[in-house]
Design a protein around this motif. Structure first.
Motif, PDB file in Angstrom:
ATOM      1  N   SER A 276      -0.953  -1.765 -52.214  1.00 34.29           N
ATOM      2  CA  SER A 276      -0.137  -2.227 -50.947  1.00 34.29           C
ATOM      3  C   SER A 276      -0.936  -2.087 -49.483  1.00 34.29           C
ATOM      4  N   HIS A 277      -0.381  -2.647 -48.532  1.00 30.46           N
ATOM      5  CA  HIS A 277      -0.777  -2.603 -47.086  1.00 30.46           C
ATOM      6  C   HIS A 277      -0.915  -1.178 -46.614  1.00 30.46           C
ATOM      7  N   TRP A 278       0.229  -0.584 -46.885  1.00 26.39           N
ATOM      8  CA  TRP A 278       0.588   0.851 -46.394  1.00 26.39           C
ATOM      9  C   TRP A 278      -0.401   1.866 -47.002  1.00 26.39           C
ATOM     10  N   GLN A 279      -0.855   1.822 -48.401  1.00 25.59           N
ATOM     11  CA  GLN A 279      -1.813   2.417 -48.950  1.00 25.59           C
ATOM     12  C   GLN A 279      -3.080   2.411 -48.241  1.00 25.59           C
ATOM     13  N   LYS A 280      -3.476   1.246 -48.082  1.00 20.45           N
ATOM     14  CA  LYS A 280      -4.982   0.710 -47.583  1.00 20.45           C
ATOM     15  C   LYS A 280      -4.855   1.418 -46.107  1.00 20.45           C
ATOM     16  N   THR A 281      -3.809   1.392 -45.178  1.00 17.31           N
ATOM     17  CA  THR A 281      -3.920   1.732 -43.959  1.00 17.31           C
ATOM     18  C   THR A 281      -3.809   3.129 -43.965  1.00 17.31           C
ATOM     19  N   ALA A 282      -3.092   3.930 -44.709  1.00 17.73           N
ATOM     20  CA  ALA A 282      -3.142   5.420 -45.145  1.00 17.73           C
ATOM     21  C   ALA A 282      -4.292   5.989 -45.350  1.00 17.73           C
ATOM     22  N   PHE A 283      -4.903   5.186 -46.233  1.00 20.41           N
ATOM     23  CA  PHE A 283      -6.289   5.462 -46.721  1.00 20.41           C
ATOM     24  C   PHE A 283      -7.186   5.714 -45.429  1.00 20.41           C
ATOM     25  N   ALA A 284      -7.237   4.581 -44.596  1.00 13.61           N
ATOM     26  CA  ALA A 284      -7.970   4.544 -43.511  1.00 13.61           C
ATOM     27  C   ALA A 284      -7.858   5.843 -42.612  1.00 13.61           C
ATOM     28  N   LEU A 285      -6.571   6.029 -42.382  1.00 13.43           N
ATOM     29  CA  LEU A 285      -6.054   7.167 -41.515  1.00 13.43           C
ATOM     30  C   LEU A 285      -6.558   8.383 -41.984  1.00 13.43           C
ATOM     31  N   LEU A 286      -6.356   8.535 -43.316  1.00  8.49           N
ATOM     32  CA  LEU A 286      -6.620   9.995 -43.746  1.00  8.49           C
ATOM     33  C   LEU A 286      -8.111  10.245 -43.746  1.00  8.49           C
ATOM     34  N   ALA A 314       1.880  16.335 -38.631  1.00  9.29           N
ATOM     35  CA  ALA A 314       3.600  16.585 -38.695  1.00  9.29           C
ATOM     36  C   ALA A 314       3.627  17.746 -37.776  1.00  9.29           C
ATOM     37  N   ASP A 315       2.811  17.857 -36.810  1.00 10.45           N
ATOM     38  CA  ASP A 315       3.089  18.876 -35.705  1.00 10.45           C
ATOM     39  C   ASP A 315       4.437  18.613 -34.854  1.00 10.45           C
ATOM     40  N   SER A 359       4.989   3.476 -39.537  1.00 12.66           N
ATOM     41  CA  SER A 359       5.001   3.520 -41.216  1.00 12.66           C
ATOM     42  C   SER A 359       3.768   3.657 -41.788  1.00 12.66           C
ATOM     43  N   VAL A 360       2.555   3.593 -41.322  1.00  5.36           N
ATOM     44  CA  VAL A 360       1.384   4.081 -41.724  1.00  5.36           C
ATOM     45  C   VAL A 360       1.377   5.575 -41.631  1.00  5.36           C
ATOM     46  N   LEU A 361       1.723   6.274 -40.504  1.00  5.70           N
ATOM     47  CA  LEU A 361       1.731   7.563 -40.430  1.00  5.70           C
ATOM     48  C   LEU A 361       2.799   8.057 -41.592  1.00  5.70           C
ATOM     49  N   SER A 362       4.005   7.705 -41.858  1.00  5.84           N
ATOM     50  CA  SER A 362       4.841   8.299 -42.562  1.00  5.84           C
ATOM     51  C   SER A 362       4.164   8.236 -44.047  1.00  5.84           C
ATOM     52  N   THR A 363       3.673   7.065 -44.240  1.00  6.01           N
ATOM     53  CA  THR A 363       3.036   6.773 -45.645  1.00  6.01           C
ATOM     54  C   THR A 363       1.973   8.007 -46.198  1.00  6.01           C
ATOM     55  N   ALA A 364       1.140   8.107 -44.834  1.00  5.69           N
ATOM     56  CA  ALA A 364       0.232   9.142 -45.108  1.00  5.69           C
ATOM     57  C   ALA A 364       0.430  10.632 -45.161  1.00  5.69           C
ATOM     58  N   LYS A 365       1.723  10.886 -44.573  1.00  7.83           N
ATOM     59  CA  LYS A 365       2.271  12.276 -44.808  1.00  7.83           C
ATOM     60  C   LYS A 365       3.102  12.236 -46.144  1.00  7.83           C
TER      61      LYS A 365
END
Length: 633
Positions: A276-286, A314-315, A359-365
């Protein structure tokens, strides 16, 4: 000029053909019989006269007639001619009988032994040739006390000879082993425990419920001289800690690749790929956040961990925009420059629309939620051993990855990270000297992965099976059935490469027809000689009118699928405990299949004594951490 076709089939194409030596032997015997008859006839004609040196009631050698003829033929020509006639008659009769036998044999129907297939069950010599049984020791081995390679290694089954004597089957080569065994079939007591109670080198063991630790850690520590590590992420005390971020090679050209591999495992906990798009963007963020946490902790003298990465994202006391700005402006290098990969990840988030960025941030968290458990967070907060220690510590190291059944699913992402790093870091480079690979490890490593498909698809495991043997890593993989392995959802799919890279495959009686069919195909096709007798005439007659026999070659699997399903399994008592071993089959590439017997460690007094050694109450630790200073033990 006629050419004889080389049409032998199957492995017997290299078998030396054995000619029929019976008829030639009968021919020679006929000639010898003729000489013997002539000799005895000549002796009888003279009534065994003492004057000729011929004694009564004596059997002479066949060539005596030739010696006598040389000496006395001129005196007794008629007698010698009569004796010769008798000898020729006897020899001719014998040779005619041989000729008739040859004609009958040529005209008789013969079965083609391997017409439809040449599969057969392995015998003792086959098993020895496959390296699973010790060969008879040579004189030099006996003098030097050298042990056969098949006297060590992992246990792959058992075998009974025709006299009922039981043999353990062991494989010590660099090749890998794959086992098909349903739940509660006895694979632990028959294969896993005996292997861990005898394997002297390093090992990594996936241990559900901690049973293997309880049964084998004591012997491995006391007698195999192993450092035994109990990594139980959900356990409060007694285990060893390990921080995945300590394995990142920060400050080298490998750092981005290491973090990308780690982030890919975090956002893909089932091994299905980044779909999914959200997995790919969460991957890049992490990737950017983990790198930032590593560099920041290094400069501030703190410890970067996965829980700290989650806390950074998540501070509650800090706006997330401040984190993006910090990542863009922070001086990660000594000269104050910003790390390009970190700055790019933060800039990417700053450029996104607010809703998409959220949405990207919440997916990564969501993928870091596991590390909010304080017990798990404590166990991954520091490293009391390193992956490289498994094969390069002064002593062999046994790492038990213990997950309780109720924690198995939620801990799967962490176990996947550990197994992935073990393969990547221990099989990262190879050097050559004089045209041969040079080993860069002190101890071999056995990767004992029970129920390995439950970890999801580990692409690195499938890909590395083809080459990790060259790095001293031997894999022992256990699954329930072929469906679990080939599943498109949770396994490796129908194009999996696991089976093709495992030299030894063994199986307990399966529960699924798909596994039985797979084992039947592995066993092969054989040719059965079928004889059919046809009679005519009345049944009450003294003799049948006519009896005809027809020989026909019929093809069938050596082990059919239904026979495989009906293989006797272990016999259990009312409490579910195994009392008597069942059957199993073992396949070694290039050799006939072995119809074997399951071994049971508790039936062997030596194994029972080894398993009775109590496991250590506390795990060993290879690194002591005091005030953030690591001290290698």
């Amino acid at each position: 000029m006629s050419t004889k076709h080389h049409n032998a089939v199957g492995p017997q194409v290299r078998r030396k053909k054995q000619g029929n030596k019976l008829l030639p032997a009968l021919g020679v015997l006929s000639l010898g019989g003729g000489l013997q008859a002539a000799t005895q006839y000549f002796a009888a004609a003279f009534n065994y006269q003492e004057s000729l040196g011929v004694h009564i009631n004596h059997v002479y050698s066949p060539w005596s007639i030739l010696q006598w003829g040389t000496a006395w033929y001129s005196q007794y020509p008629n007698e010698f001619m009569q004796a010769g006639s008798v000898g020729i008659l006897v020899s001719t009769t014998g040779l005619l009988s041989v000729a008739v036998a040859k004609v009958i044999a040529s005209n008789s129907s013969k079965a083609t032994e391997h017409l439809h297939g040449s599969a057969r069950w392995a015998g003792e010599q086959d098993i020895q040739a496959a390296g699973l049984l010790p060969r008879p020791r040579t004189f030099l081995e006996a003098v030097t006390g050298k042990e056969s390679p098949s006297s060590t290694g992992v246990y792959v089954g058992g075998w009974e000879d025709n006299q009922g004597k039981f043999y353990y089957l062991r494989h010590n080569g660099p090749e890998h082993v794959l086992t098909y065994a349903p739940t509660r079939s006895g694979k632990g007591v028959g294969l896993v425990v005996p292997t861990l109670l005898s394997w002297p080198a390093s090992a990594v063991i996936t241990d559900l419920k901690g049973e293997l630790w309880a049964l084998t850690a004591g012997w491995r520590k006391r007698h195999a001289k192993n450092k035994v590590l109990n990594f139980a992420p959900a356990s409060v005390s007694g285990g060893v800690c390990w921080n995945p971020l300590d394995e990142i090679r920060t400050g080298t050209e490998y750092e981005v690749g290491d973090v990308q591999n780690l982030a890919a495992l975090i956002v893909d906990p089932d091994g299905k790929g980044l779909e999914s798009h959200w997995q790919k963007t969460a991957f890049a963020l992490l990737v950017g956040v983990i790198l930032h946490a590593l560099y920041k902790a290094k400069q501030e003298g703190t410890q970067a961990t996965l829980p700290s990465v989650d806390a950074m994202l998540a501070d509650p006391n800090r706006d997330i925009a401040e984190l993006w700005m910090e990542m863009v402006t922070y001086g990660h290098y000594q000269n104050g420059e910003n790390h390009p990969a970190i700055g790019s990840a933060a800039r990417d988030m700053m450029d996104r629309p607010e809703e998409e960025a959220g949405s990207v941030l919440s997916t990564a968290k969501s993928y870091l939620a596991l590390y909010r458990d304080p017990v798990v967070a404590k166990n991954v907060s520091q490293s009391e051993f390193r992956i490289k220690d498994l094969m390069n510590h002064d002593d062999p190291v046994s790492l038990y990855i213990v997950t309780q059944p109720n924690d198995k699913s939620r801990l799967k992402p962490l176990v996947r990270v550990m197994v992935n790093m073990i393969v990547r870091l221990l099989a990262d480079k190879m050097e050559f000297e004089n045209g041969r690979p040079v080993a860069h490890y002190k101890h071999r490593l056995l990767l004992m992965l029970d129920e390995f498909p439950s970890l999801g698809k580990l692409e690195i495991l499938q890909e590395s099976l083809a080459f990790v043997a060259g790095y001293g890593i031997k894999c022992y993989l256990i699954c329930q059935d072929i469906n679990q392995l080939k599943s498109r959802e949770t396994g490796y799919g129908h194009d999996e490469q696991i089976t093709s890279n495992c030299h030894v495959q063994n199986a307990y009686p399966p529960n699924r027809i798909e596994t039985a069919e797979h084992l039947s195909r592995l066993t092969g096709q054989t040719t059965v000689i079928k004889e059919q007798i046809t009679t005519s005439g009345r049944r009450t007659a003294a003799m049948m009118g006519q009896v005809s026999r027809t020989i026909q070659e019929v093809q069938r699997p050596l082990l059919t699928a239904d026979e495989c399903l009906r293989m006797p399994g272990p016999r259990k008592n009312a409490a579910g405990e195994i009392e008597e071993a069942g059957d199993m089959v073992i396949y070694v590439a290039g050799y006939p299949a072995i119809y074997g017997k399951q071994p049971l460690y508790f039936k062997d007094s030596i194994f029972q004594a080894r398993a009775s050694i109590p496991a250590p109450l506390l795990s060993d630790k290879l690194i002591q951490v005091h005030d953030e200073v690591e001290i290698t033990i």
